[in-house]
Enzyme design. Sequence first.
Site, PDB file in Angstrom:
ATOM      1  N   ALA A  20      41.554  34.270   2.493  1.00 15.52           N
ATOM      2  CA  ALA A  20      40.461  35.054   1.933  1.00 15.52           C
ATOM      3  C   ALA A  20      40.059  34.620   0.534  1.00 15.52           C
ATOM      4  CB  ALA A  20      40.843  36.536   1.912  1.00 15.52           C
ATOM      5  N   ARG A  25      37.472  26.782  -8.120  1.00 13.91           N
ATOM      6  CA  ARG A  25      37.646  25.468  -8.755  1.00 13.91           C
ATOM      7  C   ARG A  25      37.211  24.316  -7.856  1.00 13.91           C
ATOM      8  NH1 ARG A  25      43.661  25.594 -11.056  1.00 13.91           N
ATOM      9  NH2 ARG A  25      43.909  27.299  -9.550  1.00 13.91           N
ATOM     10  N   TYR A 110      49.630  30.289   4.662  1.00 16.93           N
ATOM     11  CA  TYR A 110      48.431  30.261   3.818  1.00 16.93           C
ATOM     12  C   TYR A 110      47.477  29.190   4.336  1.00 16.93           C
ATOM     13  CZ  TYR A 110      51.288  33.188   0.872  1.00 16.93           C
ATOM     14  OH  TYR A 110      52.073  34.213   0.416  1.00 16.93           O
ATOM     15  N   ASN A 179      59.423  30.102  -5.419  1.00 11.44           N
ATOM     16  CA  ASN A 179      58.915  30.784  -4.231  1.00 11.44           C
ATOM     17  C   ASN A 179      57.668  30.080  -3.709  1.00 11.44           C
ATOM     18  OD1 ASN A 179      58.095  32.703  -2.299  1.00 11.44           O
ATOM     19  ND2 ASN A 179      56.976  33.891  -3.851  1.00 11.44           N
ATOM     20  N   ARG A 449       5.663 -13.685  31.499  1.00  8.56           N
ATOM     21  CA  ARG A 449       5.295 -14.121  30.154  1.00  8.56           C
ATOM     22  C   ARG A 449       4.010 -14.933  30.266  1.00  8.56           C
ATOM     23  NH1 ARG A 449      10.598 -17.924  30.138  1.00  8.56           N
ATOM     24  NH2 ARG A 449       9.769 -19.686  31.317  1.00  8.56           N
TER      25      ARG A 449
END
Length: 486
Positions: A20, A25, A110, A179, A449
Amino acid sequence: MTEPQPSTRRVPLDVVILAAGQGTRMRSKLPKMLHPVAGRPMVGWSVNAAKTLGARDIIVVTGHGADQIETALAPEGVRFVRQDRQLGTGHAFLVAARALQGGADVLLLYGDTPMLPPETLARMLEQHRTHGSALTVLTSELPDATGYGRIIRDENGEVARIVEEKAANPEEKRVREFNSGVYVMDDRAPALAERITDDNPAGEYYITDLIALYRGEGAPVQAFRIPDAGEVMGANDRAQLAVLERLMRERINARHMRDGVTITDPASTYIEDTVRIARDATIQPGVILRGRTVIGEDAVIGAYSVIEDSEIGAGAVIKPHSMLEGAVVGSGSDVGPFARLRAGANLAGGVHIGNFVEVKNATLHEGVKAGHLAYLGDVTIGAETNVGAGTIIANFDGVNKHRTDIGAGVFIGSNSTLIAPRAVGDAAFIAAGSTVHEDVPEGALAVARGKQRTVTGWSRRYWNGVRAQVERKLPWLAGWLARQSE
């Protein structure tokens, strides 16, 4: 604290992916989670990991750019919940937890950590289950963990708490274990998440509060520490995104080389994760392989070729600077250099496509040869037919595309144009320079031709008529004309 007991519990796995965040940046109209890494959007790597682990349910929490993210991931069969207000990771997890079915372990991932491989997560899940942990947090170490939450362990080696950088004292700041934010939790997680509060200076809900909530119930909280901190690396801007791209490319290339593929210059070779390559194939420098491409055994992909969503048969050779999109190249065929195979190009075995030949929506049977400068679109060409240089299939009338069917063993002379829709029978000949606007029967010769006329002395008469211009601009020709008059 309750001692963790070995367990063999095998319950379903549900996965929550937090996606979310705004990602300001990146400075992009594209949501951060959709910026690609090695051919997948960043969030797509987490979805792929969840699927690899056999997740029963995958819930993606969206917010910023939700419509775009949900549209991009809709084909993956995941579910979405929206975090309308970004009130912290604990709040984002709670929004998803309320949609979970329950009765499962819950893995929290994530959308911006594409480097975390499914194999690492599988080992983490196995430790979580076999050691009887209630919550397991994935950690790693850095020589300087500034900016990360520190892992503080108790006397039993369990995780006592996680201290954020701004709240850490000098001793805690010296802790190197950090962490990652990735957790595996038992089925109590949704209920415990309801008890997370925003009673902190930032007024946000932190997922780390779950550790205290679990420990408050006497439940064991453990860490799963990985040696490579790079596996939890994310990207907040384009520079970091480029680093992820390089690292992922190195990982993918190394995997192929371990599986028996020769990659001459891995540093300049770009292979997306979805590409499959058989052993003893050779990938030369500068090659880009994308999408659902499959490369067969002993195939050679020449330098600076770009291949997307294509199938290259065993022993086929794609010569340098060729581009293939949605094509099939049969075993033993060769393409290029500087050739282009567009969508629907289907080459059987032993086909030769030379330099500056373009093939689109065409089926070329065994042994067809088109060596130079040709356009073969919306056509079927029979076995062993030879297509001369400069041949064009004129397939478009300004409104519709039309097909041409060319038989086996046909010889098409150079600089011929076949105006579709046409049919050319087996073993027919088309004389060089012909514009074919009628069908050619089997075994026939087509000559279409204008008749050649030779006019003696024409050049001298013409140039004499423009002598003044010739003397001023082309003195060498003026000299030639003077000699002709002697």
